[in-house]
Design a protein around this motif. Structure first.
Motif, short mmCIF file in Angstrom:
data_model
loop_
_atom_site.label_atom_id
_atom_site.label_comp_id
_atom_site.label_asym_id
_atom_site.label_seq_id
_atom_site.Cartn_x
_atom_site.Cartn_y
_atom_site.Cartn_z
N ILE B 10 -34.96 -6.52 20.42
CA ILE B 10 -34.19 -7.85 20.40
C ILE B 10 -32.64 -7.36 20.72
O ILE B 10 -32.03 -7.78 21.62
CB ILE B 10 -33.74 -8.63 18.92
N ARG B 13 -32.53 -6.17 24.51
CA ARG B 13 -32.31 -7.09 25.37
C ARG B 13 -30.84 -7.77 25.67
O ARG B 13 -30.61 -7.95 26.89
CB ARG B 13 -33.28 -8.30 24.98
N ARG B 17 -28.77 -7.84 29.12
CA ARG B 17 -28.03 -8.93 29.67
C ARG B 17 -26.64 -8.86 29.75
O ARG B 17 -25.91 -9.06 30.71
CB ARG B 17 -28.37 -10.25 28.69
N ASP B 21 -24.12 -8.48 33.26
CA ASP B 21 -23.00 -9.38 33.35
C ASP B 21 -21.59 -8.77 33.08
O ASP B 21 -20.85 -9.43 32.57
CB ASP B 21 -23.19 -10.56 32.26
N TRP B 106 -27.13 -19.85 23.60
CA TRP B 106 -27.51 -19.80 24.95
C TRP B 106 -29.32 -19.61 24.88
O TRP B 106 -29.59 -20.65 25.56
CB TRP B 106 -26.86 -18.62 25.42
N PHE B 110 -31.48 -22.40 26.59
CA PHE B 110 -32.06 -22.09 27.79
C PHE B 110 -33.64 -22.04 27.79
O PHE B 110 -34.27 -21.59 28.33
CB PHE B 110 -31.84 -21.10 28.66
N GLY B 111 -33.91 -22.38 26.41
CA GLY B 111 -35.50 -22.34 25.96
C GLY B 111 -36.09 -20.71 25.63
O GLY B 111 -37.07 -20.98 25.29
N PHE B 112 -35.19 -19.92 25.91
CA PHE B 112 -35.78 -18.57 25.57
C PHE B 112 -36.20 -18.44 24.15
O PHE B 112 -37.11 -17.44 23.87
CB PHE B 112 -35.01 -17.38 26.24
N LYS B 114 -37.75 -19.83 21.99
CA LYS B 114 -39.14 -20.38 21.68
C LYS B 114 -39.73 -19.05 21.90
O LYS B 114 -41.04 -18.88 20.92
CB LYS B 114 -39.49 -21.50 22.67
N GLU B 115 -39.56 -18.41 23.15
CA GLU B 115 -40.69 -17.16 23.40
C GLU B 115 -40.27 -16.24 22.15
O GLU B 115 -41.28 -15.53 21.73
CB GLU B 115 -39.89 -16.55 24.88
N VAL B 116 -39.32 -16.18 21.44
CA VAL B 116 -39.11 -15.28 20.64
C VAL B 116 -39.57 -15.73 19.07
O VAL B 116 -40.16 -14.93 18.24
CB VAL B 116 -37.56 -14.92 20.38
N LEU B 117 -39.51 -17.13 18.87
CA LEU B 117 -40.06 -17.54 17.53
C LEU B 117 -41.33 -17.79 17.74
O LEU B 117 -41.84 -17.58 16.16
CB LEU B 117 -39.49 -19.06 17.50
N VAL B 118 -42.08 -17.80 18.63
CA VAL B 118 -43.41 -17.87 18.65
C VAL B 118 -44.03 -16.51 18.56
O VAL B 118 -45.38 -16.14 18.46
CB VAL B 118 -43.98 -18.69 19.63
N GLU B 286 -36.32 -24.91 12.39
CA GLU B 286 -37.55 -25.37 13.17
C GLU B 286 -37.34 -25.27 14.62
O GLU B 286 -36.17 -25.12 15.31
CB GLU B 286 -37.49 -26.93 13.15
#
Ligand SMILES: Nc1ncnc2c1ncn2[C@@H]1O[C@H](COP(=O)(O)OP(=O)(O)OP(=O)(O)O)[C@@H](O)[C@H]1O
Ligand SMILES: [Mg+2]
Lengths: 323, 286
Positions: B10, B13, B17, B21, B106, B110-112, B114-118, B286
């Motif tokens: 984590i 990453r 990033r 930037d 962020w 941007f939805g990322f 979810k990838e971590v939470l699942v 959630e």
């Protein structure tokens, strides 16, 4: 090992007054492809979110790979892979960096990591673009990368929420090949939602879901058979006279559709040769169609999936815009 | 997967990033540097500087900042630039750390996320990785400012830098934890940035970065003491300016002047509370 890899009992999910999933029960056998077919807002994504531990059910229980989705979240997460309906990439990283992150966080052994990354990137034809930032990808490329990512860690159960939405037919075919290979070789169970009837047709079984309820669950062939009749479309020199003859000879009401006649008849493939031999009006063209999943859907829910879709996407848009 | 490995992934990453930037960092360096140049050098000509001996200093310190007429007197035995330097370092760490929470907002937007939470990773480790990522990134502007400092005429030894690093890191971790904690509950980037700006300003001004905290009205005095940043700035200043100069500027609690280690302890306890809350809050969403 339990035979059912997913078991869902009386699952309910409420959002305030809205019941998104309304007392749903079903099982998914190990190694099968289950298709969830339903219009927008039917509760497909909500069901997936519950099964993937991202949302808690209001009541009822569900197990995935034998683990309870509320009490054994960690074990459930270890058993599954998920391709989300909504975007979920890190657009500031490159394609390959997104995949490496996924491989690491899912503990893909480093000995096979790079090989697998290459394999899935080749499948979605993104190998050449692997080092570009995701911001520079087109919509379809992003979707392909998400699919590649979902397939990377070879989960026991793979959830695909409208996996091929917005992809061109070739890519869809290639991804389907890979999915069915995965199912056959690794015994992966696949749970997918879709609006595409041809895609649903590839499933072992289909659950037709509408308004949070499962209207039917069976194999595509059986579902189509339950609609019963085959559809015969014909064009004759005199459609009015032809309709009269069909009515008197077979007691079937033919429907006029522009310059064609449509009749419904069970066992159409045996009926057709006989019909052509007997019929007195000259037939210009004739075709037989087995019932499609569209017809199944129409019969089960009383409305067409496509119309519903258009109507709902306006609602959806209004919701997103905050009205 | 071991916790340490999960935290590392984590963290890594976020660092990656940041590296992609990195030009954005120019913004976070320019601001503190400008402060040093303008306040420290430029303004000294329009400000009336009174350099005092240590004896005089002890007497006036109770008066702190005084404004006779329209000129500003800052009564200290050192140059204002030297006084402000450790404060500016602290400020850059503080703003970077608090703003670090934006990375979580962020991820969600941007939805990322979810990838971590699942993923099969304990969320406590995810929260820890996010905090450490934000804290690491928050240190970088401070380090760059230190590189520029000699050009502005500020001198310190390499040994000072090594003593400063752990202190800066403690401040960074504590405030990153606060930033991440808030980010677990604030869903929009706009709201997050607004709330952070609102918190940052009083935190900076009431931490002793720009002026000594002595002789303030009692309500402000109270605020400076509940301001966690004060306990981060004080030890950093002590390391840079030495005990003799920084002691009279120190935080007084119930008539007792806090020692360096006491300050560190207060900040560490605050940080431990914040990171625990951040872990809890992150795990229960959630
Ligand atoms: N977080 C939420 N808060 C409130 N309502 C929600 C939430 N998520 C879903 N809903 C509602 O629950 C219902 C089912 O939504 P869901 O996303 O499961 O539909 P779907 O079958 O996946 O539709 P689509 O085909 O559009 O993806 C919808 O009416 C939706 O508005
Ligand atoms: Mg959906």
């Amino acid at each position: 090992m339990a035979e059912n890899i997913i078991e869902v009992n009386n699952l309910i999910k409420n959002f305030g007054k809205l019941t998104a999933v309304n007392d749903v029960s079903f099982n998914v056998a190990r190694g099968e492809i289950l298709g969830f077919l339903g219009p927008n807002g039917a509760g497909k994504t909500t069901t997936i979110r519950i099964l993937c531990t991202l949302a808690k059910p209001s009541s009822g229980q569900a197990t995935v790979n034998g683990y309870d989705v509320v009490r054994q979240q960690h074990q459930v997460r270890e058993s599954i892979g998920l391709v989300f309906q909504d975007p979920s990439l890190d657009i500031k990283l490159s394609g390959i960096q997104n995949l490496r992150f996924h491989a690491m966080i899912y503990n893909v052994p480093s000995s096979v990591r790079e090989q697998r990354i290459k394999e899935v990137l080749n499948m979605v034809e993104l190998w050449d673009r692997r080092n570009s930032k995701v911001t520079t990808y087109s919509g379809g490329m992003k979707r392909r990368l998400e699919l590649a990512r979902g397939l990377l860690h070879h989960p026991k159960v793979l959830f695909l929420d409208e996996p091929t939405l917005g992809l061109d037919p070739q890519t869809r075919n290639r991804i389907w090949e890979y999915i069915t290979d995965l199912q056959k070789q690794e015994g992966t169970t696949i749970f997918l939602t879709t609006h595409y009837m041809d895609e649903a047709d590839k499933a072992s079984r289909i659950a037709v879901i509408d308004n949070g309820k499962i209207a039917a669950l069976d194999s595509p062939a059986k579902l189509k058979a339950s609609v019963g009749k085959d559809i015969i479309t014909l064009k004759t020199d005199d459609n009015v006279k032809a309709a009269d003859e069909i009515k008197s000879r077979y007691q079937i009401d033919a429907k006029h559709d522009n310059d064609e006649l449509i009749i419904e008849k069970a066992g159409g493939n045996e009926f057709l040769p006989l019909f052509i031999k007997e019929f007195s009006v000259n037939i210009q063209s004739i075709s037989l169609r087995r019932p499609s999943l569209d017809d199944v859907f129409l019969k089960l829910t009383g409305h067409e999936i496509r119309q519903e879709q258009a109507g709902n996407s306006f609602k959806e848009m209004a919701r997103r815009m905050g009205h | 997967m071991t916790g340490l490995r999960a935290i590392y992934i984590i963290w890594y990453r976020d660092i990656l990033r940041f590296w992609h930037d990195r030009m954005r960092m120019l913004g976070s360096i320019t601001f503190p540097l400008l402060f040093l140049v303008i306040f420290g050098s430029g303004l000294s000509s329009s400000m009336q500087f009174t350099q005092l001996s240590m004896d005089e200093f002890d007497i006036v310190v109770a008066g702190g900042l005084s404004l006779p007429g329209d000129s500003v007197f800052i009564k200290m035995p050192i140059d204002y630039l030297d006084f402000m330097f450790p404060g500016i370092i602290s400020m850059s760490v503080l703003t970077g750390a608090l703003m670090g929470g934006a990375s979580l907002v962020w991820d969600r937007e941007f939805g990322f996320l979810k990838e971590v939470l699942v993923a099969p990773v304990n969320r406590v480790y995810v929260a820890t990785g996010k905090v450490l990522g934000a804290a690491t990134i928050a240190l970088i502007p401070g380090l760059i400012i230190m590189i520029f400092a000699p050009i502005l005429g500020i001198s310190f030894s390499i040994a000072t830098v090594f003593k400063l690093l752990p202190l800066m890191f403690l401040l960074a971790v504590s405030l990153s934890s606060l930033g991440i904690l808030l980010a677990t509950r604030i869903r929009s980037m706009e709201a997050f940035q607004m709330i952070m700006q609102l918190m940052m300003m009083p935190m900076i001004f009431l931490s002793g970065v720009f002026f000594p905290l002595q002789g303030l009205p009692s309500w402000l005095n109270f605020l400076t003491k509940i301001n966690p940043a004060s306990y981060g700035v004080a030890p950093i200043r002590e390391v840079v300016l030495g005990k003799e100069i920084s002691d009279p500027l120190g935080i007084k609690l119930f008539g007792h002047t806090m020692t360096m280690w006491e300050n560190i302890a207060v900040l560490a306890i605050f940080g431990a509370m914040m990171i625990t809350l951040a872990m809890w809050s992150f795990s229960h969403q959630e």
